[in-house]
Design a protein around this motif. Structure first.
Motif, PDB file in Angstrom:
ATOM      1  N   GLN A  87       0.838  -1.203   0.000  1.00 48.52           N
ATOM      2  CA  GLN A  87       0.000   0.000   0.000  1.00 48.52           C
ATOM      3  C   GLN A  87       0.867   1.245   0.000  1.00 48.52           C
ATOM      4  OE1 GLN A  87      -2.793   0.075   3.223  1.00 48.52           O
ATOM      5  NE2 GLN A  87      -3.613   2.052   2.669  1.00 48.52           N
ATOM      6  N   SER A  88       1.880   1.270   0.902  1.00 48.16           N
ATOM      7  CA  SER A  88       2.763   2.436   0.892  1.00 48.16           C
ATOM      8  C   SER A  88       4.068   2.031   0.226  1.00 48.16           C
ATOM      9  CB  SER A  88       3.016   2.968   2.294  1.00 48.16           C
ATOM     10  OG  SER A  88       2.646   2.037   3.257  1.00 48.16           O
ATOM     11  N   LEU A  89       4.395   2.772  -0.804  1.00 48.33           N
ATOM     12  CA  LEU A  89       5.607   2.473  -1.555  1.00 48.33           C
ATOM     13  C   LEU A  89       6.802   2.969  -0.755  1.00 48.33           C
ATOM     14  CD1 LEU A  89       4.246   3.450  -5.066  1.00 48.33           C
ATOM     15  CD2 LEU A  89       4.345   1.205  -3.996  1.00 48.33           C
ATOM     16  N   GLU A 141      12.687   9.497  -8.097  1.00 47.07           N
ATOM     17  CA  GLU A 141      12.363  10.660  -7.252  1.00 47.07           C
ATOM     18  C   GLU A 141      11.744  11.805  -8.052  1.00 47.07           C
ATOM     19  OE1 GLU A 141      15.582   9.518  -7.621  1.00 47.07           O
ATOM     20  OE2 GLU A 141      17.021  11.171  -7.542  1.00 47.07           O
ATOM     21  N   SER A 144       5.644  11.629 -10.517  1.00 51.81           N
ATOM     22  CA  SER A 144       4.444  11.983  -9.744  1.00 51.81           C
ATOM     23  C   SER A 144       3.985  10.719  -9.003  1.00 51.81           C
ATOM     24  CB  SER A 144       3.344  12.461 -10.684  1.00 51.81           C
ATOM     25  OG  SER A 144       2.816  11.359 -11.404  1.00 51.81           O
ATOM     26  N   GLY A 145       3.064  10.900  -8.068  1.00 57.94           N
ATOM     27  CA  GLY A 145       2.557   9.761  -7.298  1.00 57.94           C
ATOM     28  C   GLY A 145       1.978   8.669  -8.196  1.00 57.94           C
ATOM     29  N   GLY A 146       1.212   9.094  -9.201  1.00 58.57           N
ATOM     30  CA  GLY A 146       0.569   8.127 -10.094  1.00 58.57           C
ATOM     31  C   GLY A 146       1.587   7.392 -10.958  1.00 58.57           C
ATOM     32  N   GLU A 147       2.608   8.137 -11.435  1.00 56.86           N
ATOM     33  CA  GLU A 147       3.650   7.498 -12.252  1.00 56.86           C
ATOM     34  C   GLU A 147       4.431   6.496 -11.421  1.00 56.86           C
ATOM     35  OE1 GLU A 147       4.472  11.315 -15.242  1.00 56.86           O
ATOM     36  OE2 GLU A 147       5.621  11.079 -13.392  1.00 56.86           O
ATOM     37  N   MET A 148       4.709   6.870 -10.177  1.00 59.33           N
ATOM     38  CA  MET A 148       5.429   5.981  -9.259  1.00 59.33           C
ATOM     39  C   MET A 148       4.628   4.693  -9.057  1.00 59.33           C
ATOM     40  SD  MET A 148       8.089   6.051  -7.192  1.00 59.33           S
ATOM     41  CE  MET A 148       8.528   7.075  -5.834  1.00 59.33           C
ATOM     42  N   GLN A 149       3.321   4.856  -8.856  1.00 56.52           N
ATOM     43  CA  GLN A 149       2.443   3.693  -8.654  1.00 56.52           C
ATOM     44  C   GLN A 149       2.518   2.769  -9.872  1.00 56.52           C
ATOM     45  OE1 GLN A 149       0.801   3.338  -5.874  1.00 56.52           O
ATOM     46  NE2 GLN A 149      -0.628   1.703  -6.282  1.00 56.52           N
ATOM     47  N   SER A 172      -3.615   6.239  -6.098  1.00 53.31           N
ATOM     48  CA  SER A 172      -3.114   7.582  -6.429  1.00 53.31           C
ATOM     49  C   SER A 172      -3.244   7.881  -7.924  1.00 53.31           C
ATOM     50  CB  SER A 172      -1.657   7.710  -5.987  1.00 53.31           C
ATOM     51  OG  SER A 172      -0.923   6.622  -6.479  1.00 53.31           O
TER      52      SER A 172
END
Ligand SMILES: Nc1ncnc2c1ncn2[C@@H]1O[C@H](COP(=O)(O)OP(=O)(O)O)[C@@H](O)[C@H]1O
Ligand SMILES: [Mg+2]
Length: 268
Positions: A87-89, A141, A144-149, A172
Motif C-alpha cells: 500500500q505504501s511504496l 524521485e 508523480s505519485g501516479g507514475e510511481m504507482q 493515487s
C-alpha cells in the motif's frame, strides 16, 4: 481441470498484542479471476493481503497457494509465483524506472544475476503494459505519485507471476489511469489466467471489474461473493456507516454514490 484454488485461506486469525486484527477470515480465488477486498479504514484489508503474501504469519488458520501450504514455499518459489504491491511504496530509491522494473526479474535470474535478453524483453513488456515505457530512464524521485504507482505495478508484472496481490493499486491514479490499470488486470486475467487479489477503496472500479469480492468489517468477513451481492447499498451501509445511492447508468450496474446517513439525497 485443476480444481485447486490459486489462493485458499481458511480461518485466518491475526493478533497484535492484545488486539485481534483478523478473526476467522477465509478467502478463495481461482486462477483467472479478480477478487476485490474492500472495507473501511482499519478493517484489516492490508493485514489480510500481507498474510496471503506470506509477509505476516497468521496466529491461526492456513494459507494455500496453488494447492500447497504457503509456508512450504521457499522465498524464490514464492517470488516466482506471486507479486505483492504494498500500500505504501518505499521512500526515495536511487533508481531509474527501468532499473526498478528489472528488480522484478530477480526471481528468474541465474545465480550470477546477469541480465539476459529475455530479462530485457520482460522489462520492456512490463513497462509497456503499465504505460510507463516513456519513463524508462526517469529517476524515481522525479515521478508523480501516479507514475510511481505505475512503475511499481510494472515491477510486479515483470515478475510474471501467476498471482498478483495488490494493495490499493489505483489509489493515487486519476480516473483514466485507474481504468487503464483495471483494464490491464482484466487483460491478464483472460490472456494468462492470472489471479489478482486486490484491495480497493474504489467500490465502483471493484464492482465493475471484480469477479468476486470480500467485504471486511472490524477484522471479520461481513459479506463475500459475487459483486452484485457485495456491492449493494444494504450490505455496504451498515459496514461503512454512511448511505449509498445507486445511480442508474447505461455503462454497467450503476455507480454507487455515498452520502451522509442523516441526509436523504432524494430530498436534497
Ligand atoms: N503493526 C501493528 N500493530 C498494531 N496494530 C496494527 C498493526 N498493523 C495494523 N494494525 C491495526 O490493525 C487494524 C487493521 O489494519 P490494516 O490491515 O492496515 O487495515 P486496512 O488496510 O483495512 O486499513 C487497524 O486497526 C490497525 O490499527
Ligand atoms: Mg490498508
Amino acid at each position: 481441470m485443476n480444481a485447486a484454488y490459486a489462493v485458499e485461506a481458511r480461518g485466518l486469525d491475526f493478533t497484535r498484542g492484545s488486539t485481534a486484527v483478523l478473526k476467522g477470515v477465509g478467502l478463495t480465488a481461482r486462477q483467472g479471476v479478480i477478487h476485490a477486498i474492500v472495507g473501511p479504514n482499519g478493517s484489516g484489508k492490508t493485514t489480510l493481503l500481507r498474510l496471503l503474501a506470506g509477509i505476516l504469519r497468521p496466529s491461526a488458520g492456513t494459507v494455500k497457494i496453488l494447492g500447497r501450504p504457503l509456508f512450504a514455499y521457499s522465498h524464490l518459489q514464492r517470488a516466482r509465483t506471486m507479486a505483492y504491491l504494498p500500500q505504501s511504496l518505499p521512500g526515495p530509491l536511487p533508481l531509474t524506472v527501468r532499473e526498478l522494473v528489472l528488480l522484478g526479474r530477480t526471481a528468474h535470474q541465474g545465480l550470477l544475476g546477469l541480465e539476459t535478453r529475455a530479462d530485457r524483453e520482460a522489462v520492456d513488456r512490463a513497462l509497456d503494459l503499465a504505460r510507463v515505457a516513456h519513463l524508462g530512464d526517469a529517476r524515481l524521485e522525479h515521478l508523480s505519485g501516479g507514475e510511481m504507482q505505475r512503475a511499481f505495478i510494472a515491477k510486479a508484472l515483470c515478475q510474471e507471476p501467476t498471482i498478483l496481490l495488490l494493495d490499493e493499486p489505483t489509489a493515487s491514479l486519476d480516473p483514466a489511469h485507474g481504468l487503464q490499470v483495471m483494464e490491464l488486470l482484466a487483460g491478464l486475467r483472460s490472456a494468462q489466467a492470472v489471479c489478482t487479489v486486490m484491495v480497493s477503496h474504489d467500490l465502483n472500479l471493484a464492482a465493475r471489474y471484480a469477479d468476486e469480492a470480500t467485504l471486511l468489517h472490524g477484522g471479520r468477513v461481513a459479506c463475500q461473493g459475487k459483486p452484485s451481492m457485495v456491492f449493494a447499498p444494504e450490505r455496504l451501509e451498515p459496514v461503512y456507516g454512511c448511505g449509498f445511492e445507486r445511480c442508474p447508468s447505461s455503462a454497467g450496474p450503476g455507480a454507487l454514490l455515498p452520502f451522509p446517513r442523516d441526509v436523504n439525497p432524494l430530498q436534497e
